[in-house]
Design an enzyme around this catalytic site. Structure first.
Site, PDB file in Angstrom:
ATOM      1  CG  ASN A   7      -1.786   1.177   1.364  1.00  0.00           C
ATOM      2  OD1 ASN A   7      -1.797   2.037   0.494  1.00  0.00           O
ATOM      3  ND2 ASN A   7      -2.537   1.253   2.463  1.00  0.00           N
ATOM      4  CE  LYS A   9      -0.240   2.844   4.909  1.00  0.00           C
ATOM      5  NZ  LYS A   9      -0.098   2.814   6.346  1.00  0.00           N
ATOM      6  CD  GLU A  93      -2.861   5.099   6.871  1.00  0.00           C
ATOM      7  OE1 GLU A  93      -2.804   5.128   5.633  1.00  0.00           O
ATOM      8  OE2 GLU A  93      -1.974   4.549   7.574  1.00  0.00           O
ATOM      9  CD  GLU A 160      -3.466  -2.826   7.121  1.00  0.00           C
ATOM     10  OE1 GLU A 160      -2.351  -3.072   6.665  1.00  0.00           O
ATOM     11  OE2 GLU A 160      -4.094  -1.792   6.866  1.00  0.00           O
ATOM     12  N   GLY A 166       2.420   1.866  10.859  1.00  0.00           N
ATOM     13  CA  GLY A 166       3.376   2.958  10.731  1.00  0.00           C
ATOM     14  C   GLY A 166       4.096   3.309  12.016  1.00  0.00           C
ATOM     15  CB  SER A 196       5.178  -2.374  12.142  1.00  0.00           C
ATOM     16  OG  SER A 196       4.798  -1.036  12.429  1.00  0.00           O
TER      17      SER A 196
END
Ligand code: 13P
Length: 236
Positions: A7, A9, A93, A160, A166, A196
């Protein structure tokens, strides 16, 4: 066979995405690797990439419409232009930073399901929920399935935990297997872990019971690391 997804992002440009995708493609081809690899670049970097059959380009997000008046969004008309038929829905997110509600997420899910897209559907709990124990964590995670037809044949799930995204703090193997086995007993779909994941731990995580692969942010943005991640999981 592990599913390995990157991903991006809000990272990489058109140019660096093109070189990343080409390099992954060559790597899969020349090493005869059969992992299912999915890359989610930014929408501005979509292109007509030529890829081997086990490398797919997906969308990080899109609106639940073919086209229309939705300023700043893209729909399936724009995805079709690049043959994109894979989408990430419910990422933490989008839920926590962009404020997408479960209701909006469920509408988006229904729409992309009706269009036959492969959906990678994300769930995961914030730190305060994790700290209140496994039962509360599962309760929270199950609420994220509200309005979601989990019988959909083209569905991959990704667990997740928000506190692991992150942060450099990976969930422990016990955390992962506890949540994965509970989810899998209710919803028998491929289930990825994300949060992570990196070169050093991807193999151990993907080898755990109930883990079918990984959805990776930070560590996947460097091409050499991403290739190593694929290499480390190619025989799982
Ligand atoms: P990190 O790998 O940076 O923790 O991000 C995980 C993630 O959100 C993938 O979707």
């Amino acid at each position: 066979m592990a599913i390995i997804a990157s991903n991006f992002k809000t990272n990489h440009t058109r140019k660096s995405t093109a070189s990343f995708v080409n390099e992954v493609n060559e790597f899969l081809k020349s090493n005869d690797i059969s992992n299912e690899v999915i890359v989610f670049p930014t929408a501005t970097s979509f292109d007509e990439f030529e890829t081997v059959s086990n490398l797919t380009i997906g969308a990080q997000n899109a609106y639940a419409a073919e086209k229309g008046s939705y300023t700043g969004e893209i729909g399936t008309v724009q995805l079709d232009e690049f043959g994109i038929k894979t989408i990430l829905i419910g990422h933490s997110e989008r839920r926590h930073v962009l404020g997408e509600s479960q209701d909006e997420i469920a509408k988006k899910y229904d729409f992309y399901m009706s269009k036959g897209y492969k959906i990678i559907y994300c769930i995961g709990e914030p730190l305060e929920v994790k700290e209140s124990g496994l039962d509360k964590t599962l309760e929270y995670v199950y609420e994220q399935f509200e309005g979601i037809d989990t019988n959909y044949e083209n569905l991959i799930l990704a667990y997740e935990p928000v506190w692991a995204i992150g942060t450099g703090v990976t969930a422990t193997n016990d955390d992962i297997t506890n949540v994965h086995s509970a989810i899998k007993s209710r919803i028998p779909k491929p289930l990825l872990y994300g949060g992570s994941v990196k070169v050093a731990n991807v193999r151990e995580i993907c080898a755990l019971d109930g883990v079918d692969g990984a959805l990776i942010g930070t560590a996947s943005w460097i091409i050499e690391d991403f290739k190593q991640i694929i290499e480390n999981t190619k025989d799982l």
